[in-house]
Write an enzyme that holds these catalytic residues in place. Structure first.
Site, PDB file in Angstrom:
ATOM      1  CE  LYS A 101      -3.880   1.802   2.719  1.00 10.89           C
ATOM      2  NZ  LYS A 101      -4.807   1.479   3.802  1.00 10.89           N
ATOM      3  N   GLY A 114      -1.169   7.828  -5.390  1.00 12.24           N
ATOM      4  CA  GLY A 114      -0.700   6.447  -5.210  1.00 12.24           C
ATOM      5  C   GLY A 114       0.224   6.270  -4.016  1.00 12.24           C
ATOM      6  CG  ASP A 239     -14.831   1.134  -0.828  1.00 12.57           C
ATOM      7  OD1 ASP A 239     -15.938   1.620  -0.549  1.00 12.57           O
ATOM      8  OD2 ASP A 239     -13.759   1.726  -0.617  1.00 12.57           O
ATOM      9  CG  ASN A 240     -12.833   0.670   3.119  1.00 21.42           C
ATOM     10  OD1 ASN A 240     -12.057   0.343   2.222  1.00 21.42           O
ATOM     11  ND2 ASN A 240     -13.012   1.928   3.473  1.00 21.42           N
ATOM     12  CG  ASP A 249      -8.722   0.263   3.595  1.00 18.79           C
ATOM     13  OD1 ASP A 249      -7.586  -0.198   3.403  1.00 18.79           O
ATOM     14  OD2 ASP A 249      -9.347   0.895   2.734  1.00 18.79           O
TER      15      ASP A 249
HETATM   16  P1  AMP Z   1     -10.125   4.245   1.329  1.00 15.32           P
HETATM   17  O1  AMP Z   1     -10.911   5.399   1.856  1.00 15.32           O
HETATM   18  O2  AMP Z   1      -8.728   4.153   1.889  1.00 15.32           O
HETATM   19  O3  AMP Z   1     -10.856   2.966   1.424  1.00 15.32           O
HETATM   20  O4  AMP Z   1      -9.895   4.540  -0.223  1.00 15.32           O
HETATM   21  C1  AMP Z   1     -10.942   4.689  -1.142  1.00 15.32           C
HETATM   22  C2  AMP Z   1     -10.402   4.646  -2.552  1.00 15.32           C
HETATM   23  O5  AMP Z   1      -9.493   5.710  -2.780  1.00 15.32           O
HETATM   24  C3  AMP Z   1      -9.651   3.367  -2.891  1.00 15.32           C
HETATM   25  O6  AMP Z   1      -9.960   3.048  -4.221  1.00 15.32           O
HETATM   26  C4  AMP Z   1      -8.219   3.780  -2.754  1.00 15.32           C
HETATM   27  O7  AMP Z   1      -7.354   2.977  -3.515  1.00 15.32           O
HETATM   28  C5  AMP Z   1      -8.253   5.209  -3.258  1.00 15.32           C
HETATM   29  N1  AMP Z   1      -7.154   6.029  -2.710  1.00 15.32           N
HETATM   30  C6  AMP Z   1      -6.998   6.474  -1.460  1.00 15.32           C
HETATM   31  N2  AMP Z   1      -5.880   7.214  -1.320  1.00 15.32           N
HETATM   32  C7  AMP Z   1      -5.285   7.234  -2.554  1.00 15.32           C
HETATM   33  C8  AMP Z   1      -4.102   7.826  -3.097  1.00 15.32           C
HETATM   34  N3  AMP Z   1      -3.285   8.560  -2.348  1.00 15.32           N
HETATM   35  N4  AMP Z   1      -3.830   7.606  -4.381  1.00 15.32           N
HETATM   36  C9  AMP Z   1      -4.647   6.877  -5.150  1.00 15.32           C
HETATM   37  N5  AMP Z   1      -5.777   6.307  -4.724  1.00 15.32           N
HETATM   38  C10 AMP Z   1      -6.099   6.467  -3.431  1.00 15.32           C
HETATM   39 MG    MG Z   2     -10.327   1.075   1.150  1.00 10.95          MG
END
Ligand code: AMP
Ligand code: MG
Length: 464
Positions: A101, A114, A239-240, A249
């Site tokens: 990650k 990313g 998605d989590n 997450d």
């Molecule tokens: P999360 O809230 O961590 O579950 O993320 C939700 C979505 O945002 C997922 O598809 C992650 O891969 C994407 N995401 C979160 N932070 C980043 C980042 N810095 N760069 C690219 N994608 C991100």
């Molecule tokens: Mg997530």
């Protein structure tokens, strides 16, 4: 055993993932390596180094998974925007995704960079470590690698990669993605997931209905365990939500200190959708979305889909029975009866806003904490009543943690690293969380809740 991969996800349709390449890093530096996890995976730490664990030396092409999800109630097509699965590692008959990650952009990154900050990665490392030792089903963290780059968030920070391990990263949202973007693959995909996570259902008639029931049960077990230890996930988007009931997450998560079912720490959760007490109804809502994604499997049998919906109707009963049994263990009640005193206790907890973790320790061994809330007549009355039917120390000791990752201690340890490059506070905290049920010095600083002021202002963030 050196790391080796057998990545079955790549046998699925190519719409479900993309081949990716981790970003180049000149001098990846290993900040932490979880030796207990190495042992559990049958890996020798000598065989692992920062180049392998940052994706600079590849055994095969990594993948980013496609998925969708309801984020705060809104359906969005997503995918691993900053995560890459290096491969599936098999040990002792169990399969594990080894995922990076913060390893750079993927085709699903949208506007994201990313990357991940070192504080977010350390935070996820310590939460998952604590949850594992608290006996809550969870993703685990194998390593933290510093990339040498910097990442801009609320402040500029060093970048890092978390090496995360899960039984799989398949989530409710993966089903939502397949149902909407590749419906012709839904049956094969569901069979794959059943075989990977619930293989006892493989040859059963009506296996899709039972599969839903199993996912529901494992998710309920997970959330009841969160309620047991006072954990607030903070971003229960579909998605989590793992298909196998693994907590994952660790973004805006936190632990409850002063008992409050409305407790929310996440900066973006203005309406308390994912508050401590809302985790049960939100889980049911999420399961509703998961059920909808399975609907196309039942085109020929609306009767079978009605059976699946009937399973969801059992949600309340199953959840409440598990919650009740969990709370009775926390109170050390081994026999039937005593509903009234359990309810009286919960009312007292809501009103007094006593520290959730310490209250059960004080019930078990009075006098542990010098807090006026425990001198009240009401608390003494509850304890006396419980003494007649509960307070079984053996049960309580196994159920009630002595140490949780207190938010202010984590922040202090992270700041110490960010400001002085000193990881010793963080490591000291990890050491305490290695044995969260162990009895150490009852006046340990690690048991102290933060000030009410700190707690009420404490804010956590997504995507850091
Ligand atoms: P999360 O809230 O961590 O579950 O993320 C939700 C979505 O945002 C997922 O598809 C992650 O891969 C994407 N995401 C979160 N932070 C980043 C980042 N810095 N760069 C690219 N994608 C991100
Ligand atoms: Mg997530």
């Amino acid at each position: 055993m050196p790391l080796s991969f057998d990545t079955t996800y790549k046998d699925l349709d190519s719409k479900l993932y993309s081949g990716v390449k981790p970003k180049d890093i000149d001098n990846p530096e290993m900040l932490l390596l979880n030796e207990e996890l190495c042992d559990d995976l049958g890996l020798h730490k000598e065989d692992l180094n920062s180049r392998i664990l940052s994706g600079q030396e590849l055994l095969e092409e990594p993948i980013a998974q496609a998925y969708a999800g309801h984020q705060f109630g809104r359906y969005t097509v997503l995918g691993d925007g900053r995560a890459m699965i290096l491969g599936e590692h098999v040990h002792d008959g169990s399969r594990y995704d080894i995922q990076l990650k913060g390893s750079g952009r993927t085709p699903y990154s949208r506007r994201g960079d990313g990357n991940a900050t070192v504080s977010s990665v350390l935070r996820e490392y310590i939460y998952s470590y604590a949850m594992q030792n608290l006996s809550v089903k969870t993703s685990r963290s194998l390593a933290v690698i510093e990339t040498g780059g910097s990442v801009r968030r609320r402040r500029i920070e060093p970048g890092a990669i978390l090496v995360r391990v899960m039984r799989s990263h398949i989530r409710y949202g993966t089903f939502q993605y397949v149902a909407s973007q590749a419906p012709e693959e839904l049956e094969e995909f569901t069979d794959y997931v059943i075989d990977r996570h619930y293989p006892h259902l493989n040859d059963k008639d009506g296996k899709y209905v039972d599969f839903f029931g199993e996912v529901m049960r494992s998710s309920i077990d997970m959330v009841v365990d969160w309620m047991r230890v006072g954990f607030i996930h903070g971003v229960m988007n579909t998605d989590n939500m793992s298909i196998d009931g693994e907590t994952f997450d660790y973004g805006p998560c936190a632990f409850v200190n002063y008992y409050d079912e409305d407790a929310v720490f996440s900066s973006v959760d203005k309406r308390g959708r994912y508050s401590f007490g809302n985790q049960k109804p939100i889980l049911k809502w999420n399961l509703g979305r998961f059920a909808e994604s399975l609907n196309p499997l039942f085109q020929e049998s609306s009767h079978a889909f009605a059976e699946l919906e009937a399973k969801l109707d059992d949600f309340e009963e199953i959840f409440d029975a598990k919650y009740d049994s969990m709370m009775r263990k926390k109170l050390g009640i081994k026999s039937d009866g005593g509903e009234e005193i359990v309810n009286e206790f919960l009312d007292w907890l809501r009103e007094s806003r006593a520290d959730y973790t310490n209250t059960f320790l004080e019930l078990e061994t009075p006098g542990c904490f010098d807090d006026p809330v425990y001198s009240s007549e009401d608390f003494k009355h509850i304890r006396n009543e419980l003494a007649g039917i509960g307070l079984d120390k053996k049960v309580m000791k196994k159920t009630n943690p002595r140490y949780i990752p207190r938010n202010y201690l984590i922040e202090e340890a992270l700041n110490e690293y960010l400001e002085k490059g000193d990881l010793s506070k963080f490591e000291e905290l990890l050491n305490v969380l290695k044995d969260p049920y162990g009895s150490k010095d009852p006046n340990s600083q690690f048991q102290q809740p933060p000030s009410e002021e700190f707690d009420s202002e404490y804010t956590t963030y997504c995507n850091t």
